[in-house]
Design a protein around this motif. Structure first.
Motif, PDB file in Angstrom:
ATOM      1  N   GLU A 170       0.849  -1.184   0.000  1.00 52.90           N
ATOM      2  CA  GLU A 170       0.000   0.000   0.000  1.00 52.90           C
ATOM      3  C   GLU A 170       0.885   1.233   0.000  1.00 52.90           C
ATOM      4  O   GLU A 170       1.891   1.291   0.706  1.00 52.90           O
ATOM      5  N   ALA A 171       0.490   2.214  -0.786  1.00 50.59           N
ATOM      6  CA  ALA A 171       1.217   3.482  -0.796  1.00 50.59           C
ATOM      7  C   ALA A 171       0.982   4.180   0.536  1.00 50.59           C
ATOM      8  O   ALA A 171      -0.055   3.997   1.179  1.00 50.59           O
ATOM      9  N   PRO A 172       1.936   4.997   0.970  1.00 52.91           N
ATOM     10  CA  PRO A 172       1.733   5.717   2.231  1.00 52.91           C
ATOM     11  C   PRO A 172       0.554   6.681   2.111  1.00 52.91           C
ATOM     12  O   PRO A 172       0.249   7.170   1.020  1.00 52.91           O
ATOM     13  N   ALA A 173      -0.113   6.905   3.208  1.00 51.84           N
ATOM     14  CA  ALA A 173      -1.265   7.802   3.221  1.00 51.84           C
ATOM     15  C   ALA A 173      -0.827   9.217   2.858  1.00 51.84           C
ATOM     16  O   ALA A 173       0.282   9.641   3.184  1.00 51.84           O
ATOM     17  N   LYS A 174      -1.703   9.941   2.147  1.00 49.49           N
ATOM     18  CA  LYS A 174      -1.385  11.309   1.746  1.00 49.49           C
ATOM     19  C   LYS A 174      -1.473  12.236   2.953  1.00 49.49           C
ATOM     20  O   LYS A 174      -2.348  12.086   3.808  1.00 49.49           O
ATOM     21  N   SER A 175      -0.583  13.199   2.970  1.00 44.64           N
ATOM     22  CA  SER A 175      -0.640  14.210   4.030  1.00 44.64           C
ATOM     23  C   SER A 175      -1.785  15.174   3.701  1.00 44.64           C
ATOM     24  O   SER A 175      -2.313  15.187   2.583  1.00 44.64           O
ATOM     25  N   LEU A 176      -2.151  15.979   4.651  1.00 43.00           N
ATOM     26  CA  LEU A 176      -3.228  16.945   4.446  1.00 43.00           C
ATOM     27  C   LEU A 176      -2.866  17.902   3.314  1.00 43.00           C
ATOM     28  O   LEU A 176      -3.708  18.244   2.476  1.00 43.00           O
ATOM     29  N   LYS A 177      -1.600  18.293   3.246  1.00 42.96           N
ATOM     30  CA  LYS A 177      -1.131  19.197   2.192  1.00 42.96           C
ATOM     31  C   LYS A 177      -1.300  18.544   0.816  1.00 42.96           C
ATOM     32  O   LYS A 177      -1.759  19.183  -0.138  1.00 42.96           O
ATOM     33  N   GLU A 178      -0.949  17.258   0.699  1.00 40.56           N
ATOM     34  CA  GLU A 178      -1.092  16.544  -0.575  1.00 40.56           C
ATOM     35  C   GLU A 178      -2.558  16.392  -0.963  1.00 40.56           C
ATOM     36  O   GLU A 178      -2.910  16.450  -2.144  1.00 40.56           O
ATOM     37  N   LYS A 179      -3.436  16.188   0.022  1.00 41.62           N
ATOM     38  CA  LYS A 179      -4.868  16.082  -0.267  1.00 41.62           C
ATOM     39  C   LYS A 179      -5.416  17.391  -0.830  1.00 41.62           C
ATOM     40  O   LYS A 179      -6.188  17.386  -1.793  1.00 41.62           O
ATOM     41  N   PHE A 180      -5.014  18.512  -0.232  1.00 41.70           N
ATOM     42  CA  PHE A 180      -5.466  19.813  -0.738  1.00 41.70           C
ATOM     43  C   PHE A 180      -4.924  20.064  -2.140  1.00 41.70           C
ATOM     44  O   PHE A 180      -5.631  20.535  -3.021  1.00 41.70           O
ATOM     45  N   ARG A 181      -3.655  19.735  -2.363  1.00 36.57           N
ATOM     46  CA  ARG A 181      -3.046  19.920  -3.671  1.00 36.57           C
ATOM     47  C   ARG A 181      -3.783  19.071  -4.707  1.00 36.57           C
ATOM     48  O   ARG A 181      -4.071  19.530  -5.815  1.00 36.57           O
ATOM     49  N   GLY A 182      -4.131  17.838  -4.351  1.00 34.44           N
ATOM     50  CA  GLY A 182      -4.852  16.963  -5.266  1.00 34.44           C
ATOM     51  C   GLY A 182      -6.235  17.485  -5.595  1.00 34.44           C
ATOM     52  O   GLY A 182      -6.716  17.349  -6.717  1.00 34.44           O
ATOM     53  N   ALA A 183      -6.880  18.115  -4.614  1.00 34.61           N
ATOM     54  CA  ALA A 183      -8.211  18.675  -4.847  1.00 34.61           C
ATOM     55  C   ALA A 183      -8.144  19.834  -5.828  1.00 34.61           C
ATOM     56  O   ALA A 183      -9.044  20.015  -6.657  1.00 34.61           O
ATOM     57  N   LEU A 184      -7.080  20.599  -5.783  1.00 35.52           N
ATOM     58  CA  LEU A 184      -6.936  21.737  -6.689  1.00 35.52           C
ATOM     59  C   LEU A 184      -6.473  21.317  -8.084  1.00 35.52           C
ATOM     60  O   LEU A 184      -6.873  21.902  -9.079  1.00 35.52           O
ATOM     61  N   GLU A 185      -5.623  20.300  -8.157  1.00 35.46           N
ATOM     62  CA  GLU A 185      -5.038  19.880  -9.439  1.00 35.46           C
ATOM     63  C   GLU A 185      -5.918  18.905 -10.209  1.00 35.46           C
ATOM     64  O   GLU A 185      -5.701  18.673 -11.383  1.00 35.46           O
ATOM     65  N   GLY A 186      -6.873  18.288  -9.560  1.00 32.40           N
ATOM     66  CA  GLY A 186      -7.720  17.317 -10.232  1.00 32.40           C
ATOM     67  C   GLY A 186      -7.228  15.906  -9.982  1.00 32.40           C
ATOM     68  O   GLY A 186      -6.243  15.680  -9.276  1.00 32.40           O
ATOM     69  N   PRO A 187      -7.895  14.918 -10.592  1.00 30.09           N
ATOM     70  CA  PRO A 187      -7.530  13.513 -10.333  1.00 30.09           C
ATOM     71  C   PRO A 187      -6.157  13.182 -10.929  1.00 30.09           C
ATOM     72  O   PRO A 187      -5.724  13.799 -11.907  1.00 30.09           O
ATOM     73  N   PRO A 188      -5.473  12.184 -10.341  1.00 29.81           N
ATOM     74  CA  PRO A 188      -4.173  11.770 -10.871  1.00 29.81           C
ATOM     75  C   PRO A 188      -4.343  11.043 -12.215  1.00 29.81           C
ATOM     76  O   PRO A 188      -5.439  10.629 -12.579  1.00 29.81           O
TER      77      PRO A 188
END
Length: 143
Positions: A110-128
Motif C-alpha cells: 500500500e502506498a503511504p497515506a497522503k498528508s493533508l497538504k497533498e490532499k489539498f493539492r490533489g483537490a486543486l489539481e484534479g484527479p491523478p
C-alpha cells in the motif's frame, strides 16, 4: 519461482435477479479454495481426483442433512481438469477442480497515506493520471 502444487476448486455460483419483472439466473465461476499440496505433481493430481469425487459445494452443504449423499457426475477433461455436476433435492451446481503450480506470489503493498497538504493539492489539481493497462512486452509504450 516456487514449485508448490495446489488443488483449485471453483464453484458455479448462481444468483437470481428480477429486473423489470423478468427472472434472470446469473451464473459465475468463483474460486472457493486453493489448497496447497506440496512439491509432488502426482500427489496434487490424486488430491484433485479426491476433491472431484467428494467435495460438496456450499449451496448443497447448507441444506444437507446428516447422511445425505448427493448425485455426482464427474468428468475428466483432456487437460486434467475435473468438471463435476452435483445434484441434491432439486438443487444442482457445477464445480471445476484443477491442479496448478504456483509460479509467482507477491504480497500486497500500500502506498503511504497522503498528508493533508497533498490532499489539498490533489483537490486543486484534479484527479491523478490513470494507470496504464497491461500490454505485451513488445507493445509497451515508454513513459
Amino acid at each position: 519461482m516456487t514449485n508448490e502444487w495446489y488443488v483449485l476448486i471453483e464453484e458455479d455460483t448462481r444468483t437470481t435477479e428480477h429486473p423489470d419483472g423478468v427472472e434472470l439466473k446469473l451464473h459465475r465461476w468463483t474460486l472457493v479454495g486453493a489448497h496447497p499440496i506440496g512439491h509432488d505433481e502426482a500427489e496434487a493430481v490424486a488430491a484433485a481426483e479426491d476433491a472431484a469425487l467428494h467435495y460438496t459445494p456450499l449451496v448443497l452443504a447448507r441444506n444437507a442433512r446428516p447422511g445425505d449423499e448427493p448425485a455426482r457426475h464427474a468428468f475428466l477433461a483432456q487437460d486434467g481438469a475435473w468438471v463435476v455436476l452435483v445434484r441434491q433435492r432439486h438443487r444442482e451446481c457445477h464445480i471445476r477442480v484443477t491442479t496448478a503450480r504456483l509460479v509467482h506470489s507477491q504480497a500486497e503493498k500500500e502506498a503511504p497515506a497522503k498528508s493533508l497538504k497533498e490532499k489539498f493539492r490533489g483537490a486543486l489539481e484534479g484527479p491523478p493520471a490513470l494507470v496504464k493497462p497491461w500490454a505485451p512486452p513488445g507493445k509497451r509504450q515508454q513513459a
